[in-house]
Scaffold this motif. Structure first.
Motif, PDB file in Angstrom:
ATOM      1  N   ASN A 180      32.488  29.883   5.233  1.00  0.00           N
ATOM      2  CA  ASN A 180      32.207  30.760   4.262  1.00  0.00           C
ATOM      3  C   ASN A 180      31.729  31.958   4.578  1.00  0.00           C
ATOM      4  O   ASN A 180      30.316  32.197   4.970  1.00  0.00           O
ATOM      5  N   GLU A 181      32.564  33.052   4.665  1.00  0.00           N
ATOM      6  CA  GLU A 181      31.990  34.428   5.064  1.00  0.00           C
ATOM      7  C   GLU A 181      32.181  35.461   4.002  1.00  0.00           C
ATOM      8  O   GLU A 181      33.126  35.529   3.444  1.00  0.00           O
ATOM      9  N   LYS A 182      31.060  36.264   3.844  1.00  0.00           N
ATOM     10  CA  LYS A 182      31.098  37.217   2.729  1.00  0.00           C
ATOM     11  C   LYS A 182      31.860  38.385   3.316  1.00  0.00           C
ATOM     12  O   LYS A 182      31.534  38.852   4.340  1.00  0.00           O
ATOM     13  N   VAL A 183      33.015  38.817   2.709  1.00  0.00           N
ATOM     14  CA  VAL A 183      33.771  39.883   3.185  1.00  0.00           C
ATOM     15  C   VAL A 183      33.342  41.325   2.246  1.00  0.00           C
ATOM     16  O   VAL A 183      33.696  42.536   2.977  1.00  0.00           O
ATOM     17  N   PHE A 184      32.824  41.328   1.271  1.00  0.00           N
ATOM     18  CA  PHE A 184      32.720  42.433   0.337  1.00  0.00           C
ATOM     19  C   PHE A 184      31.732  41.805  -0.614  1.00  0.00           C
ATOM     20  O   PHE A 184      31.757  40.867  -1.332  1.00  0.00           O
ATOM     21  N   GLU A 185      30.863  42.858  -1.160  1.00  0.00           N
ATOM     22  CA  GLU A 185      30.037  42.782  -2.019  1.00  0.00           C
ATOM     23  C   GLU A 185      29.401  43.739  -2.704  1.00  0.00           C
ATOM     24  O   GLU A 185      28.999  44.895  -1.955  1.00  0.00           O
ATOM     25  N   ILE A 186      29.219  43.897  -4.174  1.00  0.00           N
ATOM     26  CA  ILE A 186      28.371  44.884  -4.819  1.00  0.00           C
ATOM     27  C   ILE A 186      27.766  44.279  -5.625  1.00  0.00           C
ATOM     28  O   ILE A 186      27.817  43.458  -6.495  1.00  0.00           O
ATOM     29  N   TYR A 232      40.595  32.962  -0.068  1.00  0.00           N
ATOM     30  CA  TYR A 232      39.749  34.071  -0.513  1.00  0.00           C
ATOM     31  C   TYR A 232      39.199  33.426  -2.137  1.00  0.00           C
ATOM     32  O   TYR A 232      39.885  32.772  -2.934  1.00  0.00           O
ATOM     33  N   HIS A 233      37.819  33.654  -2.273  1.00  0.00           N
ATOM     34  CA  HIS A 233      36.988  33.230  -3.291  1.00  0.00           C
ATOM     35  C   HIS A 233      36.437  34.501  -3.992  1.00  0.00           C
ATOM     36  O   HIS A 233      35.546  35.184  -3.240  1.00  0.00           O
ATOM     37  N   ILE A 234      36.842  35.051  -5.206  1.00  0.00           N
ATOM     38  CA  ILE A 234      36.373  36.067  -5.591  1.00  0.00           C
ATOM     39  C   ILE A 234      35.373  35.577  -6.793  1.00  0.00           C
ATOM     40  O   ILE A 234      35.360  34.830  -7.569  1.00  0.00           O
ATOM     41  N   ASP A 235      34.108  36.337  -6.935  1.00  0.00           N
ATOM     42  CA  ASP A 235      33.013  35.966  -7.630  1.00  0.00           C
ATOM     43  C   ASP A 235      32.422  37.036  -8.523  1.00  0.00           C
ATOM     44  O   ASP A 235      31.971  38.052  -7.944  1.00  0.00           O
TER      45      ASP A 235
END
Length: 190
Positions: free
Chosen positions: A18-24, A47-50
């Motif tokens: 589980n790798e975070k690729v983008f976050e705001i 991909y998992h969008i949260d």
């Protein structure tokens, strides 16, 4: 191939990475999952969008009218009708958020509240969770003061006319249409 034991998602699916690729922060996060499937395939880029969870309220006043907001919605790209609702703040319970949002956006509150099911926006990527509520016999308590980006005008429709509003495309947000159906099902059981 034996899958390395990581996080078991079901009896058959395993989350290997589980790798975070983008976050705001507090707005959006995108993770790349590596998953092992029951047929021994490994998907490297699931991909998992949260997005933050939110509430949607089907509120009915004493006259049997549904409270709607007429406003520009950027995701829709036009002015449309929506049900009241909004993001759940960190640490906030969904029903508290629903009552707060209804009061902020419409000035209405009180009444009898029913909780509907929680809805996941996308079956594969998740995206967000919508918590559904029905508020019956709400009354005007204050002036609306949401502080939202959108300027909204309160509009009412008799419950009997809401499906025409939906079918005419005036209420175009999928979760709002689902909440209307859930609400009418719950209200029929009263």
């Amino acid at each position: 191939m034996d899958a390395p034991l990581q996080e078991r998602l079901t009896d058959d699916w395993l989350l290997l990475e589980n790798e975070k690729v983008f976050e705001i922060k507090n707005r959006v996060r995108v993770n790349r999952h590596k998953v092992w499937l029951p047929d021994n395939r490994v998907i490297d880029d699931y991909y998992h969008i949260d997005l933050p969870s939110f509430v949607t309220i089907y509120a009915v006043n004493e006259q049997g009218e549904v409270l709607l907001l007429e406003q520009y919605k950027h995701g829709v790209g036009e002015v449309c009708l929506t049900l009241p609702g909004g993001q759940i703040d960190p640490g906030e319970e969904p029903e508290f958020a629903a009552r707060r949002e209804l009061l902020e956006e419409t000035g209405y509150g009180g009444g009898r509240w029913l909780s509907g099911p929680s809805l996941v926006l996308h079956g594969n990527q998740r995206i967000s969770v919508a918590h559904t509520f029905v508020a019956c016999h709400v009354i005007k308590l204050n002036e609306a003061n949401s502080g939202d980006l959108e300027q909204a005008s309160l509009v009412t429709r008799p419950r009997s006319e809401l499906w025409k509003t939906i079918m005419d495309g005036q209420l175009p947000i999928t979760t709002h249409v689902a909440v209307a159906g859930i609400a009418e099902t719950l209200l029929a059981g009263l």
